[in-house]
Design a protein around this motif. Structure first.
Motif, PDB file in Angstrom:
ATOM      1  N   TYR A   4       0.805  -1.223   0.000  1.00  0.00           N
ATOM      2  CA  TYR A   4       0.000   0.000   0.000  1.00  0.00           C
ATOM      3  C   TYR A   4       0.845   1.283   0.000  1.00  0.00           C
ATOM      4  CZ  TYR A   4      -3.163   3.715   1.341  1.00  0.00           C
ATOM      5  OH  TYR A   4      -3.855   4.901   1.383  1.00  0.00           O
ATOM      6  N   PRO A   5       1.912   1.406   0.810  1.00  0.00           N
ATOM      7  CA  PRO A   5       2.680   2.663   0.768  1.00  0.00           C
ATOM      8  C   PRO A   5       3.221   2.987  -0.622  1.00  0.00           C
ATOM      9  CG  PRO A   5       3.272   1.391   2.699  1.00  0.00           C
ATOM     10  CD  PRO A   5       2.408   0.504   1.861  1.00  0.00           C
ATOM     11  N   PHE A   6       3.667   1.950  -1.353  1.00  0.00           N
ATOM     12  CA  PHE A   6       4.145   2.186  -2.712  1.00  0.00           C
ATOM     13  C   PHE A   6       3.001   2.622  -3.622  1.00  0.00           C
ATOM     14  CE2 PHE A   6       4.726   0.620  -7.035  1.00  0.00           C
ATOM     15  CZ  PHE A   6       5.911   1.237  -7.382  1.00  0.00           C
ATOM     16  N   TRP A   7       1.857   1.941  -3.504  1.00  0.00           N
ATOM     17  CA  TRP A   7       0.715   2.297  -4.350  1.00  0.00           C
ATOM     18  C   TRP A   7       0.205   3.709  -4.045  1.00  0.00           C
ATOM     19  CZ3 TRP A   7      -1.489   1.079  -8.686  1.00  0.00           C
ATOM     20  CH2 TRP A   7      -2.780   1.527  -8.959  1.00  0.00           C
ATOM     21  N   ASN A   8       0.176   4.070  -2.769  1.00  0.00           N
ATOM     22  CA  ASN A   8      -0.275   5.403  -2.396  1.00  0.00           C
ATOM     23  C   ASN A   8       0.666   6.479  -2.941  1.00  0.00           C
ATOM     24  OD1 ASN A   8      -0.238   7.668   0.138  1.00  0.00           O
ATOM     25  ND2 ASN A   8      -2.240   7.054  -0.665  1.00  0.00           N
ATOM     26  N   SER A   9       1.959   6.211  -2.908  1.00  0.00           N
ATOM     27  CA  SER A   9       2.919   7.158  -3.490  1.00  0.00           C
ATOM     28  C   SER A   9       2.721   7.272  -4.993  1.00  0.00           C
ATOM     29  CB  SER A   9       4.354   6.708  -3.183  1.00  0.00           C
ATOM     30  OG  SER A   9       4.579   6.634  -1.793  1.00  0.00           O
ATOM     31  N   PHE A  10       2.439   6.134  -5.635  1.00  0.00           N
ATOM     32  CA  PHE A  10       2.173   6.117  -7.071  1.00  0.00           C
ATOM     33  C   PHE A  10       0.938   6.949  -7.404  1.00  0.00           C
ATOM     34  CE2 PHE A  10       0.201   4.084 -10.813  1.00  0.00           C
ATOM     35  CZ  PHE A  10       1.240   4.214 -11.727  1.00  0.00           C
ATOM     36  N   VAL A  11      -0.114   6.811  -6.598  1.00  0.00           N
ATOM     37  CA  VAL A  11      -1.354   7.568  -6.812  1.00  0.00           C
ATOM     38  C   VAL A  11      -1.114   9.053  -6.618  1.00  0.00           C
ATOM     39  CG1 VAL A  11      -3.660   7.993  -5.873  1.00  0.00           C
ATOM     40  CG2 VAL A  11      -2.880   5.651  -6.255  1.00  0.00           C
ATOM     41  N   ILE A  12      -0.397   9.418  -5.563  1.00  0.00           N
ATOM     42  CA  ILE A  12      -0.129  10.832  -5.289  1.00  0.00           C
ATOM     43  C   ILE A  12       0.677  11.470  -6.416  1.00  0.00           C
ATOM     44  CG2 ILE A  12       1.137  12.394  -3.747  1.00  0.00           C
ATOM     45  CD1 ILE A  12       0.338  10.624  -1.436  1.00  0.00           C
ATOM     46  N   SER A  13       1.571  10.687  -7.024  1.00  0.00           N
ATOM     47  CA  SER A  13       2.388  11.242  -8.104  1.00  0.00           C
ATOM     48  C   SER A  13       1.545  11.621  -9.316  1.00  0.00           C
ATOM     49  CB  SER A  13       3.461  10.232  -8.522  1.00  0.00           C
ATOM     50  OG  SER A  13       2.900   9.108  -9.171  1.00  0.00           O
ATOM     51  N   PHE A  14       0.353  11.020  -9.465  1.00  0.00           N
ATOM     52  CA  PHE A  14      -0.545  11.340 -10.580  1.00  0.00           C
ATOM     53  C   PHE A  14      -1.704  12.237 -10.152  1.00  0.00           C
ATOM     54  CE2 PHE A  14       1.440   7.545 -12.417  1.00  0.00           C
ATOM     55  CZ  PHE A  14       1.683   7.988 -13.711  1.00  0.00           C
ATOM     56  N   ASN A  15      -1.639  12.736  -8.944  1.00  0.00           N
ATOM     57  CA  ASN A  15      -2.717  13.595  -8.451  1.00  0.00           C
ATOM     58  C   ASN A  15      -2.216  15.030  -8.335  1.00  0.00           C
ATOM     59  OD1 ASN A  15      -5.590  13.251  -7.244  1.00  0.00           O
ATOM     60  ND2 ASN A  15      -4.571  14.658  -5.825  1.00  0.00           N
ATOM     61  N   SER A  16      -3.133  15.959  -8.532  1.00  0.00           N
ATOM     62  CA  SER A  16      -2.783  17.368  -8.395  1.00  0.00           C
ATOM     63  C   SER A  16      -2.267  17.646  -6.988  1.00  0.00           C
ATOM     64  CB  SER A  16      -4.003  18.244  -8.684  1.00  0.00           C
ATOM     65  OG  SER A  16      -3.742  19.585  -8.366  1.00  0.00           O
ATOM     66  N   GLY A  17      -1.147  18.375  -6.916  1.00  0.00           N
ATOM     67  CA  GLY A  17      -0.531  18.631  -5.625  1.00  0.00           C
ATOM     68  C   GLY A  17      -1.424  19.416  -4.685  1.00  0.00           C
ATOM     69  N   SER A  18      -2.119  20.413  -5.218  1.00  0.00           N
ATOM     70  CA  SER A  18      -3.013  21.214  -4.378  1.00  0.00           C
ATOM     71  C   SER A  18      -4.166  20.372  -3.850  1.00  0.00           C
ATOM     72  CB  SER A  18      -3.554  22.397  -5.171  1.00  0.00           C
ATOM     73  OG  SER A  18      -4.224  21.957  -6.355  1.00  0.00           O
ATOM     74  N   ASP A  19      -4.645  19.409  -4.654  1.00  0.00           N
ATOM     75  CA  ASP A  19      -5.718  18.529  -4.197  1.00  0.00           C
ATOM     76  C   ASP A  19      -5.197  17.518  -3.182  1.00  0.00           C
ATOM     77  OD1 ASP A  19      -8.566  17.459  -4.648  1.00  0.00           O
ATOM     78  OD2 ASP A  19      -7.321  15.679  -4.985  1.00  0.00           O
ATOM     79  N   THR A  20      -3.963  17.038  -3.386  1.00  0.00           N
ATOM     80  CA  THR A  20      -3.365  16.097  -2.439  1.00  0.00           C
ATOM     81  C   THR A  20      -3.209  16.737  -1.065  1.00  0.00           C
ATOM     82  OG1 THR A  20      -2.160  15.002  -4.238  1.00  0.00           O
ATOM     83  CG2 THR A  20      -1.364  14.621  -1.998  1.00  0.00           C
ATOM     84  N   ALA A  21      -2.908  18.032  -1.041  1.00  0.00           N
ATOM     85  CA  ALA A  21      -2.716  18.741   0.229  1.00  0.00           C
ATOM     86  C   ALA A  21      -3.981  18.756   1.068  1.00  0.00           C
ATOM     87  CB  ALA A  21      -2.248  20.169  -0.038  1.00  0.00           C
ATOM     88  N   LEU A  22      -5.139  18.538   0.443  1.00  0.00           N
ATOM     89  CA  LEU A  22      -6.398  18.499   1.188  1.00  0.00           C
ATOM     90  C   LEU A  22      -6.582  17.196   1.939  1.00  0.00           C
ATOM     91  CD1 LEU A  22      -8.761  20.092  -1.506  1.00  0.00           C
ATOM     92  CD2 LEU A  22      -7.634  21.222   0.425  1.00  0.00           C
ATOM     93  N   GLY A  23      -5.795  16.159   1.554  1.00  0.00           N
ATOM     94  CA  GLY A  23      -5.890  14.875   2.220  1.00  0.00           C
ATOM     95  C   GLY A  23      -6.946  13.987   1.585  1.00  0.00           C
TER      96      GLY A  23
END
Length: 295
Positions: free
Chosen positions: A27-46
């Protein structure tokens, strides 16, 4: 064979524990993979877990705008390919010599090599030696460091001692020298151990960041993993952003965050070596059991 209730319960518990362990590991690897394809400003919202909520390729676009990424890729690939090939050659050659009977001081050389697995002079004496040999801050040192692995040598030697004597004897009758036997007979039948230990060595060289961080000062010689560690550092990330053009800087200020760039860079550094595993996986079962059985 029909399983009892106790056996079924035990098997179900084992499968459940293995499933949980696999999830916790992956899961930690997959979550990092997902975050890398997500908008940074949206990721900051959690709340980003299994899928990108605001899919974007902008993180990767910005990462690849840094020319040093390509330089680090080239250094890492060259170090991994050349370092693995030379390590397999010299380690196998060393092990082949120690696998032969009647070698003078064979036990001494073996014990001396094993001694280096447990004791060393430390980082500072090693640094002084490297610097005095003019190997500091050179690409040659990246290949030379760890070229002969004693652990791999022991596995090679165990494999070589299990080869039938008749194979080498027939080759010598045909006129092969010691090197001829090694190159024409021994290495071709050593595919499983070469593939297994070669992959382990390649993964080590690909992931090694500490040695280049200590002995390499030229940014043009920095491997990918060392660059990744530098990018994780906030100061280096700021320098990376300063090198981007005005459009990229504007995009960063609006949608991209440092964390998003870190995750994208981590994926760029990790995915290539993961792709290699499936192609060599069939050698693992036979390779890792070398020495456990003797005919």
């Amino acid at each position: 064979m029909k399983l009892s209730y106790t056996d079924k319960a035990l098997r179900g518990t084992i499968y459940a524990l293995l499933t949980i362990l696999a999830f916790v590991t992956f899961y930690p690897f997959w979550n990092s993979f997902v975050i890398s394809f997500n908008s940074g400003s949206d990721t900051a919202l959690g709340g980003i877990t299994f899928w990108p909520r605001d899919f974007t390729l902008q993180n990767y676009e910005i990462v690849f705008k840094d020319k040093q990424i390509f330089s680090a890729y080239f250094i890492t690939i060259m170090r991994t390919v050349l370092g693995t090939a030379l390590s397999m050659f010299f380690t196998a050659l060393f092990a082949y010599g120690l696998s032969k009977k009647g070698i003078l001081l064979k036990k001494f050389y073996t014990l001396f090599a094993i001694f280096t697995m447990f004791f060393n002079g430390g980082l500072i004496p090693y640094f002084i030696i490297v610097y005095s040999l003019n190997l500091y801050n050179t690409f040659f040192f990246l290949i030379l460091h760890g070229m002969v692995s004693v652990y791999n040598m022991i596995i090679f030697r165990t494999f070589f001692t299990q080869l039938p004597d008749g194979i080498e004897e027939s080759a010598r009758i045909d006129g092969c020298s010691n090197f001829g036997v090694f190159f024409r007979i021994v290495l071709p039948v050593s595919g499983p151990v070469l593939a297994t230990l070669g992959l382990f060595t390649a993964v080590f060289l690909w992931n090694d960041w500490f040695i280049p961080a200590v002995f390499i000062n030229d940014q043009n010689l920095v491997p990918l993993q060392t660059l990744l560690v530098q990018i994780i550092n906030a100061g280096t990330t700021a320098n990376l952003l300063n090198n981007l053009n005005s459009y990229a800087q504007s995009a960063v200020s609006q949608t991209v965050t440092v964390k998003a760039l870190q995750m994208a860079t981590m994926m760029v550094a990790t995915l290539p070596i993961l792709v290699v595993y499936p192609f060599l996986q069939r050698y693992f079962v036979k390779g890792v059991l070398i020495g456990s059985l003797k005919e």
